[in-house]
Design an enzyme around this catalytic site. Structure first.
Site, PDB file in Angstrom:
ATOM      1  N   CYS A  72      47.130  57.879   0.424  1.00 41.12           N
ATOM      2  CA  CYS A  72      47.947  58.298   1.551  1.00 41.12           C
ATOM      3  C   CYS A  72      49.108  57.320   1.688  1.00 41.12           C
ATOM      4  CB  CYS A  72      47.072  58.261   2.804  1.00 41.12           C
ATOM      5  SG  CYS A  72      47.981  58.506   4.329  1.00 41.12           S
ATOM      6  N   CYS A 181      54.387  61.960   0.485  1.00 41.05           N
ATOM      7  CA  CYS A 181      53.151  62.212   1.234  1.00 41.05           C
ATOM      8  C   CYS A 181      52.249  62.956   0.259  1.00 41.05           C
ATOM      9  CB  CYS A 181      53.461  63.072   2.466  1.00 41.05           C
ATOM     10  SG  CYS A 181      51.992  63.783   3.244  1.00 41.05           S
TER      11      CYS A 181
HETATM   12  N1  DGL Z   1      48.690  62.479   3.088  1.00 42.36           N
HETATM   13  C1  DGL Z   1      49.282  61.519   3.906  1.00 42.36           C
HETATM   14  C2  DGL Z   1      50.404  60.738   3.295  1.00 42.36           C
HETATM   15  O1  DGL Z   1      50.455  60.607   2.095  1.00 42.36           O
HETATM   16  C3  DGL Z   1      49.297  61.580   5.389  1.00 42.36           C
HETATM   17  C4  DGL Z   1      49.583  62.816   6.098  1.00 42.36           C
HETATM   18  C5  DGL Z   1      49.333  62.673   7.570  1.00 42.36           C
HETATM   19  O2  DGL Z   1      48.157  62.657   7.941  1.00 42.36           O
HETATM   20  O3  DGL Z   1      50.298  62.562   8.337  1.00 42.36           O
HETATM   21  O4  DGL Z   1      51.251  60.225   3.989  1.00 42.36           O
END
Ligand code: DGL
Length: 234
Positions: A72, A181
């Site tokens: 993430c 993301c």
């Molecule tokens: N998948 C996540 C990222 O790479 C986070 C998305 C979220 O929960 O806002 O930032």
């Protein structure tokens, strides 16, 4: 007994990272913590996010994992330094917006799509300062709500948000789009529709290579030839 690799995200986004790691390290066993209940991370205050993330880290440490992948961008850019300070015996591999990759490839107009937290993070700005060449133009685009729309699979909302955020850049000669993301590779085709000639870049292959490198360096690779397992928890 071989230990597992721990990996987590605020939901399904990190599965795009997991996929690349499994391709490179098919014999490893994984425990994937899918924290959908706290999605979206990208709209949380720093302290709240650190609390959520450190609880997951403690859970994975109890599960005796040998390395933790923060799949993430938001949790990495906001929390990885503090995690490394507070859990010194654990090896962390994080996911950052692939701004360095875009800069190394000399793209002229790079659009970086990420959550509001990632876009405003110091780390994202550091990545630009450390890598951008003079002729390169980098546009930071905060895509509020998009990760959550992907998480809950709301296609109408995804289409609406892409239109809202991307339409104005359609004619800007964007030649690279950084998917900052881990949820965004799941809608790669839709994003590509806005920028037919652009290269879409995510950090997942880099993360997989870094996981392999860390396991090799610490002599922690699974030595057997058996196909690894994936356990999902939430
Ligand atoms: N998948 C996540 C990222 O790479 C986070 C998305 C979220 O929960 O806002 O930032």
């Amino acid at each position: 007994m071989n230990k597992k690799i721990g990996i987590f995200d605020s939901g399904i986004g990190g599965t795009t990272t997991l996929k690349e790691i499994v391709k490179l390290l098919p014999n490893e066993d994984f425990i994937y913590y899918k924290d959908s209940k706290n999605n979206p991370y990208g709209e949380k205050k720093d302290e709240e996010l650190y609390k959520i993330v450190s609880n997951i880290v403690e859970y994975l440490i109890k599960e005796d994992v040998k390395l933790i992948v923060i799949a993430c961008n938001t949790a990495t850019t906001k929390c990885i330094s503090k995690l490394r300070d507070n859990y010194k015996d654990m090896i962390f591999v994080g996911t950052e917006p692939a701004i360095k990759v875009a800069c190394d490839n000399n793209f002229k107009n790079t659009l970086v799509m990420a959550t509001p937290a990632t876009i405003s993070s110091e780390r994202t700005h550091e990545l630009i300062i450390n890598n951008k060449k003079e002729f390169e133009n980098i546009i930071l685009l905060s895509c509020d709500g998009l990760a959550n729309a992907i998480e809950i699979n709301n296609q109408d909302k995804i289409d609406y948000l892409l239109h809202k955020y991307l339409d104005k850049y359609k004619n800007d000669n964007i030649d690279a789009v950084v998917l900052g993301c881990t949820h965004y590779p799941l809608i790669k085709d839709k994003i590509k529709n806005y920028f037919k000639n652009a290269k879409l870049i995510d950090g997942n292959i880099g993360v997989a290579k870094q996981v392999k490198y860390q396991l090799e360096t610490h002599n922690l690779l699974n030595k057997n030839n058996k196909k690894g397992s994936i356990q999902f928890v939430e």
